[in-house]
Design a protein around this motif. Structure first.
Motif, mmCIF file in Angstrom:
data_model
loop_
_atom_site.group_PDB
_atom_site.id
_atom_site.type_symbol
_atom_site.label_atom_id
_atom_site.label_comp_id
_atom_site.label_asym_id
_atom_site.label_seq_id
_atom_site.Cartn_x
_atom_site.Cartn_y
_atom_site.Cartn_z
ATOM 1 N N ARG A 1 0.876 -1.249 -0.004
ATOM 2 C CA ARG A 1 -0.018 0.083 -0.082
ATOM 3 C C ARG A 1 0.935 1.048 -0.158
ATOM 4 N NH1 ARG A 1 -2.320 3.185 4.030
ATOM 5 N NH2 ARG A 1 -1.509 2.008 5.430
ATOM 6 N N THR A 2 0.794 1.999 -0.957
ATOM 7 C CA THR A 2 1.791 3.027 -1.153
ATOM 8 C C THR A 2 1.076 4.413 -0.590
ATOM 9 O OG1 THR A 2 2.280 2.176 -3.344
ATOM 10 C CG2 THR A 2 2.838 4.470 -2.769
ATOM 11 N N VAL A 3 1.944 5.020 0.300
ATOM 12 C CA VAL A 3 1.251 6.291 1.012
ATOM 13 C C VAL A 3 2.317 7.309 0.653
ATOM 14 C CG1 VAL A 3 0.463 4.862 2.911
ATOM 15 C CG2 VAL A 3 2.711 5.638 3.040
ATOM 16 N N ALA A 4 1.814 8.655 1.488
ATOM 17 C CA ALA A 4 2.454 9.885 1.283
ATOM 18 C C ALA A 4 3.032 10.240 -0.040
ATOM 19 C CB ALA A 4 3.569 9.840 2.515
ATOM 20 N N ARG A 5 4.401 10.661 0.048
ATOM 21 C CA ARG A 5 4.974 11.280 -0.967
ATOM 22 C C ARG A 5 4.941 10.059 -2.221
ATOM 23 N NH1 ARG A 5 10.591 13.988 0.102
ATOM 24 N NH2 ARG A 5 10.884 12.013 1.312
ATOM 25 N N ALA A 6 5.385 8.876 -2.024
ATOM 26 C CA ALA A 6 5.282 7.782 -2.885
ATOM 27 C C ALA A 6 4.051 7.733 -3.750
ATOM 28 C CB ALA A 6 5.862 6.519 -2.112
#
Length: 323
Positions: free
Chosen positions: A231-236
């Motif tokens: 699960r990709t979060v924040a800036r990514a």
């Protein structure tokens, strides 16, 4: 393991550098020791850290973990090229960060104590300090070399202009200057090609790219999302949204040629003439072993061309934006 020289120096280093930023934060000390043992067994002799690593919980924790590993003996220190960094604030006082001569002197002694060693092989400035003159910085570094506390000096996150300033000032002092530069460089982030890469090539500075998989976006992120394992979060997440089509084309290419996306990203860096050693930052032993596969992968010219089409790079300045 493949080896090369660090820039124009006589120092021999592995083509992969073990990054340790996760040690103590995401990786327990015992697991970190196993990762370092395995990296050493695989022939990786360049280990990179920083005095600030371990934050936000404990600044200096990562160096302490590495020092405990080195203290076990068995040739660990002799086999390892230790690289650490200074610049970030290590306390609340006005002189507990940046690159003043006073902070350099205090920081190196603190790192040596945590690392449980008598010298640092590569002492890197984590960021440029625009408020401290190069004459002061180089005088402080020269003293450390003369005292035997450090062997080589490196930089990190410098612009091409900063590299030129540093090297020309060092040249005037008859000092070796920078042996290496550590910068963000990967297929998704290629701004270094404008000025930093021409500078490191001109001055014989080894290039150590950090975040070679761009926070995992070049490691098969879309496939892993579909499989429910990431699960990709924040800036990514923002970067993924902006580059989703290109990343999908990249993963399609990886499937077409039968290699893992992460292996291709590392192999691409290893194929760049200016690159000495990408910095891989494993959280687990499996991550480390996966990184080493890239050393066995040679990308064909047509694949390199396809990668340039998916992730366009830059010509050196000023031709990129002028004539």
């Amino acid at each position: 393991m493949e080896f090369t020289r660090l820039g124009r120096t006589g120092l021999t280093v592995s083509r992969l550098c073990l990054g340790t930023m996760n040690f103590g934060v995401h990786t327990e000390e015992a697991d970190a020791h196993r990762i370092m043992d395995t990296a050493s067994e695989l022939g990786i002799n360049l280990f990179d850290t920083a005095d600030i690593y371990g934050w936000p919980a404990q600044r200096g924790l990562t160096e302490t973990i590495i020092g405990n590993w080195l203290a076990q003996g068995g040739g660990r220190r002799e086999r390892t090229v230790i690289a650490t960094k200074l610049y970030m604030d290590m306390g609340d006082g006005p002189n507990e960060g940046r690159l003043s001569a006073l902070h350099i002197r205090r920081a190196v002694d603190a790192s040596l104590k945590r690392l449980q060693t008598d010298h640092i092989d590569l002492y890197q400035m984590h960021h440029v300090d625009r408020d401290t003159p190069w004459e002061e910085i180089w005088q402080a570094m020269e003293v450390l070399v003369a005292q035997g506390k450090i062997v080589y000096v490196g930089s990190s996150n410098f612009a091409g202009w900063h590299l030129a300033q540093a090297q020309e000032t060092a040249r005037a002092r008859n000092f070796l200057g920078l042996a290496s530069e550590q910068s963000l460089y990967n297929l998704l982030e290629r701004k270094l090609e404008l000025e930093v890469i021409p500078a490191v090539q001109r001055y014989g500075i080894g290039l150590m790219p950090w975040s070679p998989l761009h926070s995992g976006l070049l490691g098969g992120v879309l496939r892993k999302e579909r499989e429910g394992v990431r699960r990709t979060v924040a800036r990514a997440a923002a970067a993924l949204a902006a580059k989703r089509d290109a990343i999908q084309a990249y993963e399609d290419l990886a499937a077409e040629i039968g290699h893992e996306p992460g292996d291709i990203a590392l192999a691409w860096l290893l194929a760049q003439p200016a690159v000495t050693a990408p910095v891989v930052g494993p959280r687990t032993l499996d991550h480390l072993r996966t990184s080493v596969r890239a050393l066995e992968l040679t990308l064909e010219p047509k694949v390199l061309t396809r990668l340039d089409e998916i992730f366009p790079g830059y010509r050196p300045a000023p031709e990129e934006y002028a004539w």
